[in-house]
Design a protein around this motif. Structure first.
Motif, short mmCIF file in Angstrom:
data_model
loop_
_atom_site.label_atom_id
_atom_site.label_comp_id
_atom_site.label_asym_id
_atom_site.label_seq_id
_atom_site.Cartn_x
_atom_site.Cartn_y
_atom_site.Cartn_z
N PHE A 75 -0.60 25.91 30.95
CA PHE A 75 0.17 25.15 29.22
C PHE A 75 1.39 24.72 29.29
N SER A 76 1.90 23.85 29.27
CA SER A 76 3.57 23.41 29.20
C SER A 76 3.48 23.93 27.20
N TYR A 77 5.22 24.60 27.08
CA TYR A 77 5.77 24.48 25.95
C TYR A 77 5.38 23.38 24.44
N ASP A 78 4.75 22.25 25.46
CA ASP A 78 4.63 21.50 23.47
C ASP A 78 3.71 21.56 23.62
N GLU A 79 2.69 22.19 23.71
CA GLU A 79 0.80 22.51 23.61
C GLU A 79 0.98 23.73 21.84
N PHE A 80 2.06 24.63 22.35
CA PHE A 80 2.31 25.73 20.98
C PHE A 80 3.65 25.13 20.11
N ASP A 81 3.57 23.65 20.13
CA ASP A 81 4.70 23.42 19.44
C ASP A 81 4.12 23.02 17.95
N SER A 82 4.88 23.28 16.64
CA SER A 82 4.60 23.25 15.69
C SER A 82 4.83 22.02 15.24
N PRO A 83 3.55 20.71 14.53
CA PRO A 83 3.68 19.93 14.81
C PRO A 83 5.08 19.44 14.14
N ASP A 84 5.67 19.42 13.23
CA ASP A 84 6.39 19.64 12.08
C ASP A 84 8.25 19.24 12.79
N GLU A 85 8.02 20.31 14.25
CA GLU A 85 9.33 20.50 14.89
C GLU A 85 8.59 20.24 16.64
N LEU A 86 9.25 19.43 16.90
CA LEU A 86 9.02 19.39 18.42
C LEU A 86 10.00 20.14 19.04
N GLY A 87 9.39 20.50 20.63
CA GLY A 87 10.10 21.39 20.77
C GLY A 87 10.09 23.27 20.47
N SER A 88 9.48 23.21 19.43
CA SER A 88 9.92 24.76 18.88
C SER A 88 8.50 25.40 19.88
N GLY A 89 7.67 25.12 20.77
CA GLY A 89 7.16 26.09 21.65
C GLY A 89 8.00 26.68 22.27
N LYS A 90 9.37 26.26 22.35
CA LYS A 90 9.91 27.87 23.39
C LYS A 90 10.57 28.59 22.33
N HIS A 91 9.73 28.66 21.24
CA HIS A 91 10.25 30.01 20.36
C HIS A 91 9.20 31.06 20.26
N MET A 92 7.97 30.72 21.07
CA MET A 92 7.29 31.40 21.72
C MET A 92 7.30 32.80 22.92
N ASP A 93 6.61 34.12 22.00
CA ASP A 93 7.19 35.45 22.65
C ASP A 93 6.65 34.88 24.68
N HIS A 94 7.84 35.03 25.13
CA HIS A 94 7.52 35.27 26.59
C HIS A 94 6.20 35.43 27.09
N ASP A 95 5.79 37.47 26.65
CA ASP A 95 5.10 38.07 27.25
C ASP A 95 3.88 37.23 27.52
N LEU A 96 3.99 36.83 25.27
CA LEU A 96 2.40 36.33 24.65
C LEU A 96 2.10 35.31 25.23
N LEU A 97 3.17 34.33 26.48
CA LEU A 97 2.95 33.03 26.82
C LEU A 97 2.07 34.01 28.05
N VAL A 98 3.21 34.36 28.94
CA VAL A 98 2.46 35.43 30.29
C VAL A 98 1.10 35.50 30.01
N MET A 99 0.36 35.67 29.22
CA MET A 99 -0.38 37.04 28.92
C MET A 99 -1.56 35.45 28.95
N ILE A 100 -1.52 34.80 28.24
CA ILE A 100 -3.04 33.59 27.30
C ILE A 100 -2.80 33.00 28.64
N ASP A 101 -1.83 33.18 29.57
CA ASP A 101 -1.26 31.68 30.43
C ASP A 101 -2.59 32.59 31.91
N ARG A 102 -2.45 33.59 32.55
CA ARG A 102 -3.22 34.63 33.34
C ARG A 102 -4.06 35.21 32.79
#
Length: 103
Positions: free
Chosen positions: A4-31
């Motif tokens: 995955f890339s962070y932009d896949e987690f962006d709110s449609p009204d705020e580019l770059g907002s995927g960076k606000h995702m919980d890091h541990d959750l992203l690791v879990m979903i990627d694994r």
């Protein structure tokens, strides 16, 4: 993240907002995706308060904290969906909801 890339987690009204995702959750979903071995599509990750209201999200939605991810698994059998859920739960994801549309 490998799948995955962070932009896949962006709110449609705020580019770059995927960076606000919980890091541990992203690791879990990627694994979980790695173990599943098939593509999954993120339909909702981080949500701004205004976007959450627009989509009818809960007032205290975990999406607004970056603690939730919705995915779409089109053209997958129930068995394949359940296989992913088993993998996800095994990787530490503890909130899973299901929706099977009528055919």
């Amino acid at each position: 993240m490998k799948y995955f890339s962070y932009d896949e987690f962006d709110s449609p009204d705020e580019l770059g907002s995927g960076k606000h995702m919980d890091h541990d959750l992203l690791v879990m979903i990627d694994r979980a995706r790695a173990l599943y071995g098939k593509p999954i599509v993120v339909t909702s990750g981080f949500r701004t308060e205004s976007h959450n209201k627009k989509v009818g999200g809960a007032k205290k939605s975990q999406h607004m904290l970056g603690n939730a991810v919705d995915i779409r698994m089109r053209n997958k059998t129930k068995k394949e969906v359940l296989e992913f859920i088993e993998i996800a739960v095994g990787r530490g994801i503890n909130g899973v909801g299901l929706y099977f549309p009528a055919r």
